[in-house]
Design a protein around this motif. Structure first.
Motif, PDB file in Angstrom:
ATOM      1  N   GLU A 148       0.766  -1.333   0.130  1.00  0.00           N
ATOM      2  CA  GLU A 148      -0.057   0.022   0.033  1.00  0.00           C
ATOM      3  C   GLU A 148       0.833   1.218   0.175  1.00  0.00           C
ATOM      4  OE1 GLU A 148      -3.554   1.983   2.607  1.00  0.00           O
ATOM      5  OE2 GLU A 148      -2.618   0.063   3.340  1.00  0.00           O
ATOM      6  N   GLN A 171       1.389   4.349  -2.916  1.00  0.00           N
ATOM      7  CA  GLN A 171       1.120   5.897  -2.800  1.00  0.00           C
ATOM      8  C   GLN A 171       2.174   6.600  -3.077  1.00  0.00           C
ATOM      9  OE1 GLN A 171      -2.026   7.184  -1.613  1.00  0.00           O
ATOM     10  NE2 GLN A 171      -2.812   4.984  -1.349  1.00  0.00           N
ATOM     11  N   LYS A 181      -4.494  10.835  -5.096  1.00  0.00           N
ATOM     12  CA  LYS A 181      -5.089   9.996  -4.305  1.00  0.00           C
ATOM     13  C   LYS A 181      -6.182  10.656  -3.591  1.00  0.00           C
ATOM     14  CE  LYS A 181      -2.242   6.991  -5.119  1.00  0.00           C
ATOM     15  NZ  LYS A 181      -2.553   5.756  -6.143  1.00  0.00           N
ATOM     16  N   THR A 182      -6.365  12.024  -3.810  1.00  0.00           N
ATOM     17  CA  THR A 182      -7.517  12.713  -3.155  1.00  0.00           C
ATOM     18  C   THR A 182      -8.635  12.895  -4.107  1.00  0.00           C
ATOM     19  OG1 THR A 182      -6.433  14.917  -3.697  1.00  0.00           O
ATOM     20  CG2 THR A 182      -5.839  13.936  -1.549  1.00  0.00           C
TER      21      THR A 182
END
Length: 437
Positions: free
Chosen positions: A66, A70, A107-108
């Protein structure tokens, strides 16, 4: 499209099938070996660290996976900031060029929404700019051909030279030389460097190899800037190359199709006029002239009709209804022979009537002139400064001297006297005028 569609569809399906078969043969054994190696390494870790269970190891690997997704480095202590100014510029470039490596992604929720809007505006802008950049390269090739033709080089040699220089320049600058730079800076092999170059310039962008993102390497200051310029120049060249390549394939297909039709239907050879035009030596050779060719379709034809209609405005003195606004565009058909004879007979009658009316008008004008002449004669025969009424006209003119003179004017046909001019002294002329008054 009707004649090319089935053939192209069949070619695409066949090409995809061949590619899938080759990739499966080459990559599937390697993937199976990597999978077996991963399972073996997990077992070795569990044997080495007996206090560690399989569930604990899977949890550790999930956290690491993970974090890697990111954009965080999971090995070592050097953590590269993937969203600083320089890396953000590189990411924006991957959006507008549609490369999309995939190693970095928003990612947002706000970042993903802005990425959609940014791509909608930036991708067309970048495509237009790359097209203009490709046209710039084409203009340089045209200028080179013009210089070579002025020096007396043949057209075929000029065309071959320009094409060869275009291909060699693109292959050397964008595919052959850059892998050596990546070998020295990134530590890749030459195959990995040329693989990255092709995947980047074709905007495939798998993301397994990305230049300038290794946190363990201290890159030169201008390395990323030069890499971005190289990417843009390479995209312009490769787009122009693919367009030229497709044009060559289409032209070859046309030639083969023409030869096939000649063999089947025995089409007559082309006229000699076109061959004579080919003998004229041009002043410039444009190997990318297909970029300026206009392909007429339904929309372009309709647009041309609209432009012509706006230019040719109908006269304003013609009264017509709105339902028949294009009355001037209607072409009249030729009359039948019977109709033509009827029109000629009617025109003859009309011409006769016109001649009669003209003759009548001429006679009326002559009568009016005669009446005016007769009225003038009567006036001259009256009083005034002239003598009394008689068959002849008498004119009295004052003379400075005291002598009285008379002069008779004969008629032009030799007849009797028509005019008599008398010169009298001024005193008698004045008394004569006072008596008439």
């Amino acid at each position: 499209m009707a004649d090319k569609g089935p053939l192209l569809t069949s070619c695409i399906i066949f090409y995809l099938s061949i590619g899938a078969a080759v990739f499966q043969i080459l990559e599937e054994p390697y993937w199976m070996s990597v999978r077996d190696k991963y399972i073996q390494q997990k077992e070795n870790i569990l044997k080495t660290y007996q206090c560690l269970t399989l569930e604990d190891l899977d949890e550790i690997l999930e956290v690491a996976s993970e974090a890697a997704g990111q954009g965080v480095a999971i090995t070592g202590d050097n953590h590269r900031n993937t969203w600083d100014w320089v890396n953000s510029v590189i990411f924006a470039a991957t959006i507008v060029t549609t490369i999309g490596y995939g190693n970095v992604a928003p990612k947002t929720k706000g970042g993903r929404v802005f990425c959609i809007l940014y791509g909608l505006c930036g991708i067309p802008l970048c495509l237009v700019w790359l097209s203009e950049l490709g046209s710039f390269f084409g203009d340089r090739a045209k200028r080179l051909s013009q210089v070579m033709i002025r020096k007396g080089i043949s057209v075929k040699k000029v065309q071959f030279t320009c094409t060869a220089l275009f291909l060699l320049w693109g292959l050397l600058v964008h595919l052959v030389i850059p892998p050596f730079v990546f070998m020295s800076v990134e530590g890749w092999t030459y195959l990995e460097g040329i693989y990255f170059s092709f995947i980047t310039l074709t905007t495939v962008g798998f993301g397994d190899y990305v230049a300038g993102v290794n946190p363990d390497i201290q890159y030169p200051r201008l390395y990323r800037v030069c890499a971005e310029i190289w990417i843009y120049m390479g995209l312009a060249w490769l787009s122009l190359f693919f367009s030229w390549n497709v044009h060559m394939v289409v032209e070859a297909h046309k030639v083969l199709k023409k030869r096939r039709h000649k063999r089947r239907h025995l089409i007559e050879p082309e006229p000699l006029v076109e061959k004579q035009n080919l003998d004229v030596k041009p002043s410039v050779i444009d190997i990318f002239n297909f970029l300026s060719e206009k392909d007429e379709d339904y929309s372009t034809i309709i647009k041309q009709i609209g432009i012509t209609a706006r230019i040719k405005k109908p006269p304003e003195n013609i009264n017509r209804s709105k339902s028949c606004s294009d009355i001037l565009a209607i072409q009249t058909l030729e009359h039948s022979p019977r109709r033509k004879r009827m029109i000629s007979i009617s025109e003859a009658f009309l011409n006769a009537k016109i001649e009669e009316s003209e003759q009548e008008e001429a006679l009326l004008q002559q009568d009016n002139i005669q009446e005016l002449d007769s009225s003038d004669d009567e006036k001259m025969k009256g009083g005034g400064v002239f003598g009394p009424e008689s068959d002849a006209l008498h004119f009295s003119v004052s003379a400075k001297g005291g002598e009285k003179e008379e002069e008779n004017i004969q008629h032009w046909d030799g007849g009797a006297t028509r005019f008599t001019i008398c010169k009298v002294p001024e005193e008698e002329f004045q008394l004569h005028c006072d008596d008439k008054g």
